[in-house]
Design a protein around this motif. Structure first.
Motif, PDB file in Angstrom:
ATOM      1  N   LYS A  83       0.827  -1.200   0.000  1.00 38.20           N
ATOM      2  CA  LYS A  83       0.000   0.000   0.000  1.00 38.20           C
ATOM      3  C   LYS A  83       0.867   1.258   0.000  1.00 38.20           C
ATOM      4  N   LEU A  84       2.016   1.193   0.654  1.00 39.81           N
ATOM      5  CA  LEU A  84       2.949   2.310   0.624  1.00 39.81           C
ATOM      6  C   LEU A  84       3.446   2.550  -0.796  1.00 39.81           C
ATOM      7  N   MET A  85       3.693   1.486  -1.535  1.00 44.01           N
ATOM      8  CA  MET A  85       4.153   1.623  -2.920  1.00 44.01           C
ATOM      9  C   MET A  85       3.080   2.301  -3.771  1.00 44.01           C
ATOM     10  N   ALA A  86       1.821   1.988  -3.510  1.00 44.95           N
ATOM     11  CA  ALA A  86       0.727   2.628  -4.247  1.00 44.95           C
ATOM     12  C   ALA A  86       0.647   4.117  -3.911  1.00 44.95           C
ATOM     13  N   VAL A  87       0.831   4.443  -2.630  1.00 44.32           N
ATOM     14  CA  VAL A  87       0.822   5.854  -2.218  1.00 44.32           C
ATOM     15  C   VAL A  87       1.990   6.601  -2.861  1.00 44.32           C
ATOM     16  N   ASN A  88       3.162   5.999  -2.866  1.00 43.07           N
ATOM     17  CA  ASN A  88       4.328   6.631  -3.486  1.00 43.07           C
ATOM     18  C   ASN A  88       4.091   6.924  -4.958  1.00 43.07           C
ATOM     19  N   ALA A  89       3.454   6.003  -5.639  1.00 38.20           N
ATOM     20  CA  ALA A  89       3.164   6.200  -7.063  1.00 38.20           C
ATOM     21  C   ALA A  89       2.233   7.391  -7.269  1.00 38.20           C
ATOM     22  N   ILE A  90       1.247   7.527  -6.384  1.00 42.76           N
ATOM     23  CA  ILE A  90       0.309   8.648  -6.482  1.00 42.76           C
ATOM     24  C   ILE A  90       1.019   9.973  -6.188  1.00 42.76           C
ATOM     25  N   LEU A  91       1.854   9.983  -5.152  1.00 45.84           N
ATOM     26  CA  LEU A  91       2.595  11.202  -4.808  1.00 45.84           C
ATOM     27  C   LEU A  91       3.524  11.613  -5.950  1.00 45.84           C
ATOM     28  N   ASP A  92       4.179  10.641  -6.559  1.00 42.76           N
ATOM     29  CA  ASP A  92       5.052  10.934  -7.705  1.00 42.76           C
ATOM     30  C   ASP A  92       4.247  11.502  -8.867  1.00 42.76           C
ATOM     31  N   HIS A  93       3.073  10.926  -9.087  1.00 46.35           N
ATOM     32  CA  HIS A  93       2.225  11.391 -10.194  1.00 46.35           C
ATOM     33  C   HIS A  93       1.772  12.830  -9.971  1.00 46.35           C
ATOM     34  N   PHE A  94       1.342  13.150  -8.775  1.00 44.47           N
ATOM     35  CA  PHE A  94       0.909  14.520  -8.473  1.00 44.47           C
ATOM     36  C   PHE A  94       2.076  15.502  -8.592  1.00 44.47           C
ATOM     37  N   LYS A  95       3.237  15.107  -8.102  1.00 42.20           N
ATOM     38  CA  LYS A  95       4.412  15.987  -8.186  1.00 42.20           C
ATOM     39  C   LYS A  95       4.755  16.309  -9.637  1.00 42.20           C
ATOM     40  N   THR A  96       4.770  15.273 -10.472  1.00 40.33           N
ATOM     41  CA  THR A  96       5.134  15.467 -11.883  1.00 40.33           C
ATOM     42  C   THR A  96       4.068  16.257 -12.626  1.00 40.33           C
ATOM     43  N   THR A  97       2.816  15.898 -12.414  1.00 37.19           N
ATOM     44  CA  THR A  97       1.725  16.543 -13.133  1.00 37.19           C
ATOM     45  C   THR A  97       1.586  18.015 -12.757  1.00 37.19           C
ATOM     46  N   LEU A  98       1.722  18.330 -11.478  1.00 30.69           N
ATOM     47  CA  LEU A  98       1.545  19.700 -11.003  1.00 30.69           C
ATOM     48  C   LEU A  98       2.824  20.526 -11.104  1.00 30.69           C
ATOM     49  N   ALA A  99       3.958  19.853 -11.393  1.00 34.91           N
ATOM     50  CA  ALA A  99       5.261  20.532 -11.466  1.00 34.91           C
ATOM     51  C   ALA A  99       5.571  21.264 -10.158  1.00 34.91           C
ATOM     52  N   VAL A 100       5.400  20.549  -9.041  1.00 29.57           N
ATOM     53  CA  VAL A 100       5.673  21.110  -7.713  1.00 29.57           C
ATOM     54  C   VAL A 100       6.946  20.473  -7.167  1.00 29.57           C
ATOM     55  N   ASP A 101       7.392  20.963  -6.016  1.00 26.81           N
ATOM     56  CA  ASP A 101       8.640  20.471  -5.430  1.00 26.81           C
ATOM     57  C   ASP A 101       8.486  19.094  -4.803  1.00 26.81           C
ATOM     58  N   VAL A 102       7.423  18.910  -4.026  1.00 20.81           N
ATOM     59  CA  VAL A 102       7.279  17.649  -3.301  1.00 20.81           C
ATOM     60  C   VAL A 102       5.834  17.473  -2.843  1.00 20.81           C
ATOM     61  N   THR A 112       6.210  12.237   8.705  1.00 19.97           N
ATOM     62  CA  THR A 112       6.128  11.976   7.267  1.00 19.97           C
ATOM     63  C   THR A 112       6.266  10.479   7.028  1.00 19.97           C
ATOM     64  N   VAL A 113       5.202   9.852   6.527  1.00 26.39           N
ATOM     65  CA  VAL A 113       5.199   8.403   6.305  1.00 26.39           C
ATOM     66  C   VAL A 113       5.329   8.045   4.833  1.00 26.39           C
ATOM     67  N   ALA A 114       5.164   9.041   3.950  1.00 22.72           N
ATOM     68  CA  ALA A 114       5.357   8.822   2.514  1.00 22.72           C
ATOM     69  C   ALA A 114       5.645  10.173   1.874  1.00 22.72           C
ATOM     70  N   THR A 115       6.554  10.176   0.906  1.00 21.92           N
ATOM     71  CA  THR A 115       6.927  11.425   0.260  1.00 21.92           C
ATOM     72  C   THR A 115       7.482  11.177  -1.134  1.00 21.92           C
ATOM     73  N   SER A 116       7.284  12.126  -2.010  1.00 20.61           N
ATOM     74  CA  SER A 116       7.781  11.986  -3.381  1.00 20.61           C
ATOM     75  C   SER A 116       9.287  12.202  -3.468  1.00 20.61           C
ATOM     76  N   ASN A 117       9.905  12.746  -2.427  1.00 23.19           N
ATOM     77  CA  ASN A 117      11.363  12.941  -2.467  1.00 23.19           C
ATOM     78  C   ASN A 117      12.093  11.918  -1.595  1.00 23.19           C
ATOM     79  N   SER A 123      15.519  14.207   1.772  1.00 29.94           N
ATOM     80  CA  SER A 123      14.198  13.604   1.908  1.00 29.94           C
ATOM     81  C   SER A 123      13.567  13.943   3.256  1.00 29.94           C
ATOM     82  N   PHE A 124      12.228  14.093   3.223  1.00 30.03           N
ATOM     83  CA  PHE A 124      11.468  14.386   4.445  1.00 30.03           C
ATOM     84  C   PHE A 124      11.022  13.106   5.156  1.00 30.03           C
ATOM     85  N   MET A 125      11.312  11.946   4.573  1.00 30.53           N
ATOM     86  CA  MET A 125      10.812  10.680   5.094  1.00 30.53           C
ATOM     87  C   MET A 125      11.246  10.481   6.543  1.00 30.53           C
TER      88      MET A 125
END
Length: 319
Positions: A83-102, A112-117, A123-125
């Motif tokens: 489930k963490l891997m699924a969350v990471n994929a979503i965070l990565d997708h939002f970061k890339t799509t929105l062109a944000v930092d993290v 911080t339990v999951a982060t795109s960095n 990393s904030f992990m």
């Protein structure tokens, strides 16, 4: 002799009149230029504030969408690796799509339990941000926006947080956070050679500026208690909180520590109470914009007039 004395007086009056007329024209045009600069400054500061407010509002809806993703809620219910891997994929997708930092996911304690960095050196992990106001508000069920310097990355950004609810509970089980860079906002500011533009927090701390050396300094002089509060908030790093030397000298006028006067305009940013865009332009530069062309035009005219008067008086002397 009386006639010659009269001629001298007339010539002096003519020269004085020409000089006075030139000065009055200059004074009138200077006032006009100051008013034009004032209107231009008002328009510019309103445009900057409007654009900044629009930019800072871009991620309000995406962070709400992120908080409602099923994978994010499922992980907070049952934190398993898949489930963490699924969350990471979503965070990565939002970061890339929105062109944000993290993009981050925090638990109920601000950890911080999951982060795109997660794979980055900064990393904030595993770090706790429970001291941040955007966490404290969101965990109370209130979406938040926050401008600050990153404590880990040391990069300025706009933070957007939103509570995550699971099992139809009324109390959030965690929050999601999106951090967007403000670098592009600063790139759109006019050059400092033309005018000074800064964005200040409610205490007068400069967060955005077209003068790099002014960042994290105080635009206005503040009492020591305010400086201590700014330092304790950790919002803008560790200081030192130096004063740039600017002082208010009227409703739309400021003076720096060298005594140079500025035309000042400031406007509050929508949805960020107390945050202001401040526009400063040197009065001397505004005056020079008038005196330069005017001197080139009127100078030769006045000179020629004085020469003609002198030549006329000389001819009358000869007669």
């Amino acid at each position: 002799m009386k006639l010659r004395a009269i001629l001298r007086i007339i010539s002096i009056i003519a020269v004085v009149s020409a000089s006075t007329a030139g000065y009055l024209v200059y004074a009138k045009l200077r006032l006009y230029a100051l008013e034009e600069a004032r209107q231009e400054g008002l328009r510019q500061v309103e445009t900057i504030a409007k654009n900044l407010s629009a930019y800072l509002s871009e991620n309000l809806r995406p962070v709400r969408v992120l908080a409602g993703m099923a994978a994010v809620q499922d992980y907070l219910k049952n934190p398993q690796l898949e489930k963490l891997m699924a969350v990471n994929a979503i965070l990565d997708h939002f970061k890339t799509t929105l062109a944000v930092d993290v993009c981050d996911l925090m638990d109920v304690n601000g950890l911080t339990v999951a982060t795109s960095n997660r794979n980055q050196p900064d990393s904030f992990m595993g770090q706790s941000f429970s001291f941040r106001p955007y966490y404290q508000q969101a965990i109370q069920g209130l979406p938040a926006t926050y401008l600050a310097l990153g404590t880990t990355s040391n990069v300025r950004g706009a933070y957007y947080s939103y509570p995550v609810y699971i099992n139809n509970l009324d109390v959030p089980s965690g929050i999601v956070v999106i951090k967007a860079s403000i670098f592009f906002v600063e790139q759109e500011l006019p050059p400092a050679e033309e005018r000074i533009v800064v964005v200040t927090d409610p205490n007068g701390v400069i967060f955005i500026s077209n003068i790099a050396d002014w960042r994290y300094k105080l635009l206005w002089r503040v009492p020591p208690a305010t400086i201590i509060a700014v330092e304790n908030s950790r919002q803008f790093g560790i200081g030192p909180w130096q004063w740039v030397g600017m002082t208010r000298d009227g409703e739309e006028r400021s003076v720096d520590q060298d005594g140079e006067a500025y035309q000042r305009h400031e406007i509050e940013i929508d949805n960020y109470p107390g945050w202001k865009v401040v526009h400063l332009r040197r009065v001397k530069e505004i005056s020079q914009a008038v005196s330069g062309p005017l001197t080139r035009i009127l100078g030769p005219v006045v000179l020629v007039f004085c020469l003609l008067v002198g030549a006329g008086v000389h001819l009358l002397y000869l007669k």
